[in-house]
Write a protein that holds these residues in place. Structure first.
Motif, PDB file in Angstrom:
ATOM      1  N   LEU A  38      18.847 -48.589   1.898  1.00  0.00           N
ATOM      2  CA  LEU A  38      18.853 -48.926   0.470  1.00  0.00           C
ATOM      3  C   LEU A  38      18.413 -50.366   0.236  1.00  0.00           C
ATOM      4  O   LEU A  38      17.673 -50.655  -0.711  1.00  0.00           O
ATOM      5  CB  LEU A  38      20.243 -48.691  -0.124  1.00  0.00           C
ATOM      6  N   GLU A  39      18.844 -51.281   1.109  1.00  0.00           N
ATOM      7  CA  GLU A  39      18.452 -52.681   0.979  1.00  0.00           C
ATOM      8  C   GLU A  39      16.956 -52.847   1.222  1.00  0.00           C
ATOM      9  O   GLU A  39      16.282 -53.609   0.518  1.00  0.00           O
ATOM     10  CB  GLU A  39      19.256 -53.542   1.956  1.00  0.00           C
ATOM     11  N   ASP A  40      16.411 -52.132   2.210  1.00  0.00           N
ATOM     12  CA  ASP A  40      14.963 -52.184   2.459  1.00  0.00           C
ATOM     13  C   ASP A  40      14.192 -51.688   1.243  1.00  0.00           C
ATOM     14  O   ASP A  40      13.160 -52.264   0.874  1.00  0.00           O
ATOM     15  CB  ASP A  40      14.586 -51.340   3.683  1.00  0.00           C
ATOM     16  N   ARG A  41      14.665 -50.623   0.621  1.00  0.00           N
ATOM     17  CA  ARG A  41      13.998 -50.093  -0.573  1.00  0.00           C
ATOM     18  C   ARG A  41      14.043 -51.100  -1.721  1.00  0.00           C
ATOM     19  O   ARG A  41      13.065 -51.272  -2.445  1.00  0.00           O
ATOM     20  CB  ARG A  41      14.660 -48.779  -1.012  1.00  0.00           C
ATOM     21  N   ARG A  42      15.197 -51.765  -1.872  1.00  0.00           N
ATOM     22  CA  ARG A  42      15.322 -52.771  -2.926  1.00  0.00           C
ATOM     23  C   ARG A  42      14.358 -53.927  -2.693  1.00  0.00           C
ATOM     24  O   ARG A  42      13.674 -54.388  -3.604  1.00  0.00           O
ATOM     25  CB  ARG A  42      16.760 -53.293  -3.001  1.00  0.00           C
ATOM     26  N   ARG A  43      14.280 -54.382  -1.437  1.00  0.00           N
ATOM     27  CA  ARG A  43      13.347 -55.480  -1.115  1.00  0.00           C
ATOM     28  C   ARG A  43      11.903 -55.066  -1.356  1.00  0.00           C
ATOM     29  O   ARG A  43      11.092 -55.857  -1.838  1.00  0.00           O
ATOM     30  CB  ARG A  43      13.536 -55.940   0.333  1.00  0.00           C
ATOM     31  N   ALA A  44      11.566 -53.818  -1.037  1.00  0.00           N
ATOM     32  CA  ALA A  44      10.201 -53.335  -1.273  1.00  0.00           C
ATOM     33  C   ALA A  44       9.888 -53.330  -2.770  1.00  0.00           C
ATOM     34  O   ALA A  44       8.796 -53.743  -3.180  1.00  0.00           O
ATOM     35  CB  ALA A  44      10.025 -51.937  -0.683  1.00  0.00           C
ATOM     36  N   ARG A  45      10.838 -52.876  -3.584  1.00  0.00           N
ATOM     37  CA  ARG A  45      10.622 -52.899  -5.040  1.00  0.00           C
ATOM     38  C   ARG A  45      10.456 -54.329  -5.539  1.00  0.00           C
ATOM     39  O   ARG A  45       9.583 -54.617  -6.359  1.00  0.00           O
ATOM     40  CB  ARG A  45      11.799 -52.233  -5.767  1.00  0.00           C
ATOM     41  N   ASP A  46      11.294 -55.238  -5.017  1.00  0.00           N
ATOM     42  CA  ASP A  46      11.196 -56.642  -5.425  1.00  0.00           C
ATOM     43  C   ASP A  46       9.844 -57.233  -5.022  1.00  0.00           C
ATOM     44  O   ASP A  46       9.234 -57.989  -5.777  1.00  0.00           O
ATOM     45  CB  ASP A  46      12.321 -57.470  -4.807  1.00  0.00           C
ATOM     46  N   ARG A  47       9.361 -56.892  -3.820  1.00  0.00           N
ATOM     47  CA  ARG A  47       8.085 -57.407  -3.338  1.00  0.00           C
ATOM     48  C   ARG A  47       6.934 -56.894  -4.216  1.00  0.00           C
ATOM     49  O   ARG A  47       6.056 -57.664  -4.610  1.00  0.00           O
ATOM     50  CB  ARG A  47       7.857 -57.002  -1.878  1.00  0.00           C
ATOM     51  N   ILE A  48       6.970 -55.614  -4.542  1.00  0.00           N
ATOM     52  CA  ILE A  48       5.925 -55.035  -5.399  1.00  0.00           C
ATOM     53  C   ILE A  48       5.944 -55.687  -6.777  1.00  0.00           C
ATOM     54  O   ILE A  48       4.896 -56.021  -7.336  1.00  0.00           O
ATOM     55  CB  ILE A  48       6.098 -53.503  -5.489  1.00  0.00           C
ATOM     56  N   PRO A  70      -1.105 -55.298  -3.623  1.00  0.00           N
ATOM     57  CA  PRO A  70      -0.230 -55.124  -2.453  1.00  0.00           C
ATOM     58  C   PRO A  70      -1.060 -54.970  -1.187  1.00  0.00           C
ATOM     59  O   PRO A  70      -2.126 -54.364  -1.185  1.00  0.00           O
ATOM     60  CB  PRO A  70       0.553 -53.859  -2.760  1.00  0.00           C
ATOM     61  N   ALA A  71      -0.574 -55.537  -0.119  1.00  0.00           N
ATOM     62  CA  ALA A  71      -1.262 -55.440   1.165  1.00  0.00           C
ATOM     63  C   ALA A  71      -1.153 -54.007   1.676  1.00  0.00           C
ATOM     64  O   ALA A  71      -0.145 -53.341   1.470  1.00  0.00           O
ATOM     65  CB  ALA A  71      -0.638 -56.397   2.167  1.00  0.00           C
ATOM     66  N   ALA A  72      -2.196 -53.565   2.342  1.00  0.00           N
ATOM     67  CA  ALA A  72      -2.167 -52.218   2.933  1.00  0.00           C
ATOM     68  C   ALA A  72      -1.166 -52.206   4.066  1.00  0.00           C
ATOM     69  O   ALA A  72      -1.064 -53.171   4.834  1.00  0.00           O
ATOM     70  CB  ALA A  72      -3.552 -51.853   3.428  1.00  0.00           C
TER      71      ALA A  72
END
Length: 75
Positions: A48-58, A68-70
């Motif tokens: 869940l934390e990884d998903r949150r960080r991915a959303r924040d990065r996007i 976004p980088a490939a």
């Protein structure tokens, strides 16, 4: 106004029917030892934390106007 209650609770049963979450937690406690339960929950928290960080990065990339980088290809 009368609320709708499950028949079990109305008839003096063991109380309201358990929620799906409660039922799953009860099954989990029967099947897994304490250490396994803790490890599984820690792993899910990490997902869940990884998903949150991915959303924040996007979102940050969108705000900064960068594409976004490939994702790296695994061989």
């Amino acid at each position: 106004m009368e609320t709708v209650e499950p028949a079990r609770a109305r008839d003096g049963g063991a109380g309201p029917l358990p929620s799906l979450t409660g039922a799953l937690l009860a099954v989990e406690s029967l099947l897994l030892g304490g250490g396994q339960r803790t490890a599984r929950r820690n792993a899910w928290t990490s997902v869940l934390e990884d998903r949150r960080r991915a959303r924040d990065r996007i979102e940050a990339q969108r705000v900064l106007g960068t594409a976004p980088a490939a994702p790296a290809l695994r061989s």
